[in-house]
Write a protein that holds these residues in place. Structure first.
Motif, PDB file in Angstrom:
ATOM      1  N   SER A   1       0.755  -1.251  -0.020  1.00  0.00           N
ATOM      2  CA  SER A   1      -0.048  -0.020   0.040  1.00  0.00           C
ATOM      3  C   SER A   1       0.837   1.281  -0.056  1.00  0.00           C
ATOM      4  O   SER A   1       0.277   2.313  -0.281  1.00  0.00           O
ATOM      5  N   ALA A   2       2.183   1.062   0.390  1.00  0.00           N
ATOM      6  CA  ALA A   2       2.975   2.185   0.473  1.00  0.00           C
ATOM      7  C   ALA A   2       3.453   2.545  -1.016  1.00  0.00           C
ATOM      8  O   ALA A   2       4.284   3.732  -1.390  1.00  0.00           O
ATOM      9  N   ASP A   3       3.322   1.899  -1.916  1.00  0.00           N
ATOM     10  CA  ASP A   3       3.823   1.996  -3.114  1.00  0.00           C
ATOM     11  C   ASP A   3       2.834   2.538  -4.270  1.00  0.00           C
ATOM     12  O   ASP A   3       1.929   1.851  -4.628  1.00  0.00           O
ATOM     13  N   ASP A   4       2.857   3.514  -4.558  1.00  0.00           N
ATOM     14  CA  ASP A   4       1.708   4.161  -5.503  1.00  0.00           C
ATOM     15  C   ASP A   4       1.519   3.690  -6.835  1.00  0.00           C
ATOM     16  O   ASP A   4       0.687   3.993  -7.507  1.00  0.00           O
ATOM     17  N   SER A   5       2.985   3.049  -7.028  1.00  0.00           N
ATOM     18  CA  SER A   5       2.902   2.718  -8.582  1.00  0.00           C
ATOM     19  C   SER A   5       2.586   1.106  -8.546  1.00  0.00           C
ATOM     20  O   SER A   5       2.463   0.581  -9.755  1.00  0.00           O
ATOM     21  N   ARG A   6       2.019   0.693  -7.614  1.00  0.00           N
ATOM     22  CA  ARG A   6       1.716  -0.686  -7.463  1.00  0.00           C
ATOM     23  C   ARG A   6       2.568  -1.611  -8.016  1.00  0.00           C
ATOM     24  O   ARG A   6       2.099  -2.556  -8.784  1.00  0.00           O
ATOM     25  N   GLN A   7       3.747  -1.660  -7.867  1.00  0.00           N
ATOM     26  CA  GLN A   7       4.970  -2.470  -8.574  1.00  0.00           C
ATOM     27  C   GLN A   7       5.538  -3.376  -7.771  1.00  0.00           C
ATOM     28  O   GLN A   7       6.107  -4.167  -7.933  1.00  0.00           O
TER      29      GLN A   7
END
Length: 526
Positions: free
Chosen positions: A458-464
């Motif tokens: 959830s901390a990765d806005d790029s969803r990678q």
């Protein structure tokens, strides 16, 4: 080339298979001729197309001398002559004449009559045994008396040959796993030219040509990391090279959306593959230049010829993006557009082929009425063949919603990842205008005996990236622990490919399906 392929597709839909096949044949001739002024690369540097053709001719001429050191004991010692066609024609006439001379009333057979009958039966049996004629010195992967492969697939042995293709090939058609009418011709042999020993760019050089969302096939052998752009593979379908000291064949069938890599060495023999121009269930049929045997791309099995019984070993070859590759392996190499062939790289000759509503197989290469209705024909699926041979397919639409799917299949605890970003290579006529479809990866969810449960980071806005709930470690699409307690760890990859549904179910009709799409009976697979 793009316009030609568009004309082909429209003709196929409007007029039908017969007219389209004529156009395909014309395109194949044009494709062969347009490369006469181009050069292909010597390994590792470029060589002329004329040299490549000479090498291929040389390889074709040496077919009879090729042998697999792994199977020296299987040499065919056949030297008996085949029966004369003239004598075969005379024999029925002699029997007819004898029948006319016999009295109309029943008579007892004499010893000479019985001897003649026995002799004829022996001759007929001998002819049947000699129906598969092999050139002197030909070596087969399996013994000639073998009736099935190690996987239990029956072997067909007869004198049948194709009527419309391969008449001048060195392929031994009388040894095979399939019926010849399962093959259809989409182009001439080598009309789609394979690449041998390509040139490479650094990622910095590749980034001057490609945006971060361009898809490529990722191969990592012994730490040697390479990327093979789908925009190039769409036009060539096979790349022969050595990666990490291992001879490999990188393959892509655009009609089935299958990117699959294989080890190209069996025993001491290294096999070099080309595009046969034939299709089976719309899937690429390769041939090796060593023996001219035919190989099914989706499985790596030899299906026709002296190598029947052999199966190539898979090399993990997931599709990732240029940006993902750069983030994980900044020193990786990317295959260059400098292939020695003039092709419209970046353009898609199969425009709209993966359209969710009307996309899918061309009718003249695949029986659309036979498609399993559990999923739409052009639905992408993460497809896995388990250790026992069992098959499973995870619907791409499910993965887009969930991003992480845990499962237990064929004795393996699995996790399937999906990340956004990658462009479709089979959507728009210009790749940069195509829609995003994402990338996938499959790993064992158990690491060093510890079961891990993954969720989207959830901390990765790029969803990678992903996080395991047990240790809080952050993981990327390559299965690498990149932050946290297990940083530096590597998940065990499970080999998979991203098929179109119609192609996967054609070869695996009993496959399981994991999907959130409602079935016809109103229930959902789980």
């Amino acid at each position: 080339m793009l316009d030609a392929m568009t004309i082909i597709r429209n003709l196929a839909r409007a007029v039908g298979a017969t007219v389209c096949l004529v156009v395909v044949a014309a395109l194949a001739v044009a494709s062969c001729s347009d490369g006469t002024d181009q050069s292909v690369q010597d390994q590792p540097a470029a060589a002329s197309e004329q040299q490549v053709q000479q090498e291929q001719q040389s390889a074709d001429q040496s077919v009879a001398r090729q042998s697999s050191p792994q199977e020296q004991s299987a040499q065919a010692n056949q030297s008996a002559d085949e029966p004369s066609p003239q004598s075969e024609q005379q024999q029925p006439r002699q029997h007819e004449q004898s029948a006319q001379d016999e009295p109309t009333e029943p008579t007892e057979r004499t010893d000479s009559d019985q001897s003649a009958v026995a002799s004829a039966q022996d001759q007929e049996s001998e002819q049947e045994e000699q129906v598969v004629s092999l050139p002197v010195g030909t070596v087969t992967f399996l013994p000639l008396e073998a009736t099935e492969t190690a996987e239990g697939i029956p072997i067909i042995r007869d004198g049948e040959v194709p009527q419309y293709f391969g008449l001048d090939w060195g392929t031994i058609w009388g040894i095979r796993l399939i019926e010849l009418d399962e093959l259809s011709q989409g182009a001439g042999r080598d009309a789609i030219p394979a690449i041998n020993g390509p040139r490479y760019w650094t990622l910095e050089e590749a980034s001057q040509v490609y945006t971060d969302n361009v898809p490529l096939v990722y191969v990592n052998v012994n730490g040697d990391v390479r990327g093979f752009p789908l925009e190039i593979l769409t036009w060539h379908e096979i790349v022969n090279d050595t990666v990490g000291g291992v001879p490999v064949a990188i393959t892509y069938c655009p009609l089935c959306n299958t990117a699959i890599a294989f080890e190209a060495q069996i025993g001491e023999e290294v096999y070099v593959f080309g595009v046969s121009g034939l299709l089976r269930n719309s899937d690429l049929v390769m041939y090796d230049r060593n023996t001219e045997s035919l190989w099914q791309q989706s499985s790596g099995r030899a299906i026709v010829g002296t190598m029947v019984g052999a199966r190539l070993r898979y090399v993990p070859a997931p599709v990732v993006t240029v940006g993902q590759l750069r983030s994980a392996f900044p020193d990786a190499l990317v295959m260059s557009r400098d292939t020695g062939w003039y092709r419209a790289y970046g353009q898609n000759p199969y425009q709209g082929y993966d359209n969710p509503e009307y996309g899918g197989p061309y009718g003249f290469f695949f029986d659309r009425d036979s498609i399993d209705e559990r999923l739409p024909p052009a639905e992408r699926v993460v497809s896995i063949e388990g250790p026992s041979g069992a098959a499973i397919a995870y619907a791409w639409s499910t993965l887009e919603q969930e991003m992480v799917v845990h499962d237990r299949f064929d004795g393996l605890d699995l996790v399937v990842f999906w990340t956004p970003g990658a462009l479709s290579i089979l959507d728009s006529g210009i790749m940069r205008d195509s829609r995003e479809i994402g990338t996938t990866a499959v790993f064992e969810s158990k690491l060093d005996g510890q079961m891990l449960t993954f969720i989207v980071n959830s901390a990765d806005d790029s969803r990678q990236t992903f996080v395991d709930q047990e240790t809080g470690t952050v993981w990327d699409i390559f299965g690498r622990g990149i932050e946290g307690e297990l940083a530096g760890s590597q998940l065990t990859r499970v080999i998979h490919s991203d098929h179109f549904w119609f192609a996967w179910q054609a070869f695996h009709p009993d496959t399981e399906v994991v999907s959130l799409i409602p079935r016809a009976d109103g229930a959902d697979d789980s």
